[in-house]
Enzyme design. Structure first.
Site, PDB file in Angstrom:
ATOM      1  N   ASN A  99      12.468  -6.023   9.000  1.00  0.00           N
ATOM      2  CA  ASN A  99      13.500  -6.614   8.153  1.00  0.00           C
ATOM      3  C   ASN A  99      13.884  -7.977   8.719  1.00  0.00           C
ATOM      4  O   ASN A  99      14.717  -8.088   9.598  1.00  0.00           O
ATOM      5  CB  ASN A  99      14.716  -5.688   8.096  1.00  0.00           C
ATOM      6  CG  ASN A  99      15.730  -6.148   7.062  1.00  0.00           C
ATOM      7  OD1 ASN A  99      15.544  -7.181   6.409  1.00  0.00           O
ATOM      8  ND2 ASN A  99      16.801  -5.386   6.904  1.00  0.00           N
ATOM      9  N   ASP A 151      -5.916  -1.424  -6.769  1.00  0.00           N
ATOM     10  CA  ASP A 151      -5.481  -0.031  -6.757  1.00  0.00           C
ATOM     11  C   ASP A 151      -6.206   0.782  -7.840  1.00  0.00           C
ATOM     12  O   ASP A 151      -6.649   0.238  -8.847  1.00  0.00           O
ATOM     13  CB  ASP A 151      -3.962  -0.024  -7.018  1.00  0.00           C
ATOM     14  CG  ASP A 151      -3.349   1.347  -6.866  1.00  0.00           C
ATOM     15  OD1 ASP A 151      -3.488   1.930  -5.787  1.00  0.00           O
ATOM     16  OD2 ASP A 151      -2.733   1.833  -7.840  1.00  0.00           O
ATOM     17  N   GLU A 196     -10.131   0.510  -4.799  1.00  0.00           N
ATOM     18  CA  GLU A 196      -9.814   1.844  -4.282  1.00  0.00           C
ATOM     19  C   GLU A 196     -10.723   2.856  -4.967  1.00  0.00           C
ATOM     20  O   GLU A 196     -10.524   3.184  -6.129  1.00  0.00           O
ATOM     21  CB  GLU A 196      -8.343   2.197  -4.527  1.00  0.00           C
ATOM     22  CG  GLU A 196      -7.973   3.509  -3.860  1.00  0.00           C
ATOM     23  CD  GLU A 196      -6.615   4.070  -4.309  1.00  0.00           C
ATOM     24  OE1 GLU A 196      -6.048   4.895  -3.579  1.00  0.00           O
ATOM     25  OE2 GLU A 196      -6.125   3.687  -5.391  1.00  0.00           O
TER      26      GLU A 196
END
Ligand code: CA
Length: 615
Positions: free
Chosen positions: A136, A328, A357
């Site tokens: 972060n 994907d 993928e």
């Protein structure tokens, strides 16, 4: 009086709202692209009957399409690459009795050598990370007004606040590890009420999620990675969007997405795409069924959508200066559309790389999806790189088992998998990995055994293909998918200000974490310049007593790898490898520096690995 004023005011507001162009995509383009055509999606209230006018040298309107929704126009431009110059021009939308609408469009100059950009390849090691779970770097973007899901680190499917700045702040860590390419799970906007952290339900294909940063932040991050010698791979999703995608309330065409009378989930049977016995209903449910209730299935056969999507991929490559795409759910898309997509990209960028993928169940299933694969259907995917999920499956168990020579266990699993390489059109373009964000954590499978980890990583970094590692593995991070995806996607220690351990630095790491990191870092940095590993030939020998031996070689170098997975020390009978050794008489282990005499038999300790540079 007040009422009338209010009415007038409201009418005025409505009139102005109706006279707005809300969205033009792509927002800008470039001169000098190989494909001279550009399709603009224009979205605005009741614009579909307007006439489109452009006055700019080298740009002409080829066609204007008015789709089902009155709030869209699709304008196809032809850009004359010989005469056009970079610059800005106005596009006018006219309709009798209505005020003209206009917007400024820009054609930019490309970076020099943009078309010749280098994609990731077998010289690289890819570091896969989840941006929400890595670091972060900017607490100001943890919660964003426009995004309903707020940060909540106490739930494993919640947003934990990681962002682009967090990754950029730790590029030196990834570089020190020796990775040369970064694959972040999707960073495009996922506007939804919950569980958006994984990024695979994209709500705006042209926008970085504001909780990760801005589009410019992303482009700057790619530039910073390049400056440190690392390539960038963007994760993309063409099969589905998110249920709150901006177009879901006003689809340009009814068939922009696949619509069903009731929710219909894909049957996940990728084999239907090439099964000559498959029923039409099964084929349709596989490709047109939705991945989940919150992921509408995109229709790649709608040519307007597909042109939009192809341009979107090219836009990101050009805008953010990418070196690769990871696509994907590759097989769930329309088969021919994907072939067209991959060709369009590799036509523009001949040295670019794309990995799909291909989560399938046999090597021949996976090989089918690679560019130039030989198959009876004469299908060519044009996809350069496929994912070797068969090797991943072999790796997930082989170091925990021992068996008879004829059984597919232990080192025979690795041997048997690599022995099927004849199926592939390009073995150097196989993504090889022990784990990713969807699988069991590898250290969990190895029972956090560093000895086995060293064997596995030594294999991964010396066999054929493009190795990919998963963030945190390099410091021994574990996690059990049985407890949910959150457990295999834990926050990287040190990525949050309150973390008690900072594993980004050697001083912050525990002794065990340093053992993992130092081993992998040494191995990866050694691999960086070893062309013999990147694209040398491979000869391997049938494993005996769970000892697997193979050679990587080219005209100038020969590497001998010895993996002893046996629970007892083994004597290596050197004569057996004479055809590979030829005149080599000694070998130096790259990890320990110890030199072995290759003229006589020697003992290889139980559960150990040697990577010998032969002389
Ligand atoms: Ca943040």
């Amino acid at each position: 009086m007040l009422k009338n004023t209010l009415f007038l005011l409201l009418s005025f507001l409505t009139l102005n709202l109706s006279a707005q162009i809300e969205r033009v995509e792509p927002a800008f383009w470039w001169v000098g692209m190989k494909n001279p055509q550009l399709q603009l999606l224009i979205h605005g209230s009741e614009i579909c009957n307007r006439k489109v006018e452009i006055q700019y040298p080298g740009v002409k309107i080829l066609k204007v399409n008015r789709p089902c929704s009155p709030n869209y126009l699709f304008v196809t431009l032809e850009i004359n690459q010989k005469t056009v110059k970079a610059g800005k021009f106005d596009i006018l939308l006219k309709q009798p009795d209505k005020t003209d609408l206009s917007f400024t469009y820009e054609l930019k100059n490309r970076r020099s050598n943009s078309a010749q950009r280098e994609g990731f390849n077998s010289s690289d090691v890819i570091y896969l990370l989840m941006p929400d779970r890595f670091a972060n770097g900017d607490q100001k973007n943890d919660n964003i007004d426009s995004q309903p899901e707020k940060m909540n680190r106490s739930i494993d499917y919640g947003r934990h606040g990681g962002d682009i700045k967090g990754i950029q702040d730790h590029l030196d860590y990834i570089k020190e590890l020796g990775a040369t390419a970064i694959w972040c799970t999707p960073v495009q906007e996922n506007n939804y009420s919950r569980a958006t952290y994984h990024g695979y339900a994209i709500s705006d294909y042209y926008k970085i999620d504001p909780r990760f940063g801005s589009n410019d932040d992303y482009a700057n991050f790619v530039e910073a990675s390049h400056q440190k010698g690392m390539k960038m791979i963007m994760d993309m999703v063409s099969n589905h969007c998110g249920i709150w995608a901006w177009w879901m309330n006003d689809l340009p065409f009814e068939d922009w997405i696949h619509q069903w009378s009731e929710f219909t989930r894909t049957n996940h049977k990728a084999c239907t795409i090439k099964d000559t016995h498959a029923s039409n209903v099964d084929k349709k449910i596989f490709t047109d069924g939705w991945f989940s209730e919150t992921m509408p299935d995109m229709n790649q056969q709608n040519t307007y959508f597909w042109t939009y999507y192809i341009q979107n991929s090219i836009w990101w490559i050009e805008y953010a200066n990418l070196n690769g795409i990871r696509m994907d759910t590759y097989t769930y898309n329309d088969r021919d559309a994907m072939s067209q997509w991959a060709k369009a990209i590799t036509d523009e960028y001949p040295h670019f790389n794309i990995m799909g993928e291909t989560w399938l169940y046999s090597s021949q299933d996976i090989a089918f999806w690679q560019k130039d694969a030989v198959n009876a259907l004469k299908y060519n995917s044009n996809l350069p790189t496929v994912m070797d999920f068969i090797l991943q499956k072999a790796l997930s168990s082989c170091f925990n088992e021992h068996g008879k020579p004829w059984e597919d266990v232990g080192m025979n699993r690795l041997y048997n998998t690599v022995a099927n390489d004849y199926l592939y059109a390009d073995i150097n373009n196989l993504l090889i990995f022990p784990e990713n964000h969807d699988t069991q954590r590898y250290n969990y499978l190895l029972n956090n055994d560093l000895t086995k980890y060293k064997m596995a990583m030594s294999f991964l970094m010396t066999t054929r293909g493009i190795p990919q590692i998963y963030y945190g593995s390099e410091i021994g991070m574990s996690g059990n998918k049985g407890k949910g995806d959150g457990d295999i996607r834990r926050d990287f220690p040190g990525g949050w200000p309150t973390d008690s351990i900072n594993a980004f630095s050697s001083k912050g790491r525990t002794p065990v974490q340093n053992e993992y990191f130092n081993f992998l870092s040494k191995l990866l940095n050694w691999r960086k310049n070893k062309t013999v590993i990147h694209n040398g030939l491979l000869t391997h020998y049938v494993p005996e007593n769970d000892v697997y031996v193979y050679f990587r070689y080219n005209d100038s170098e020969k590497i001998m790898v010895i993996l002893n997975n046996n629970e007892t020390d083994q004597t290596l009978k050197i004569d057996r490898y004479a055809e590979s050794l030829e005149n080599k008489t000694s070998g130096t282990d790259v990890m320990t520096g110890k030199t072995y005499d290759l003229k006589t038999n020697f003992t290889v300790p139980r559960e150990s690995v040697l990577i010998l540079e032969t002389h």
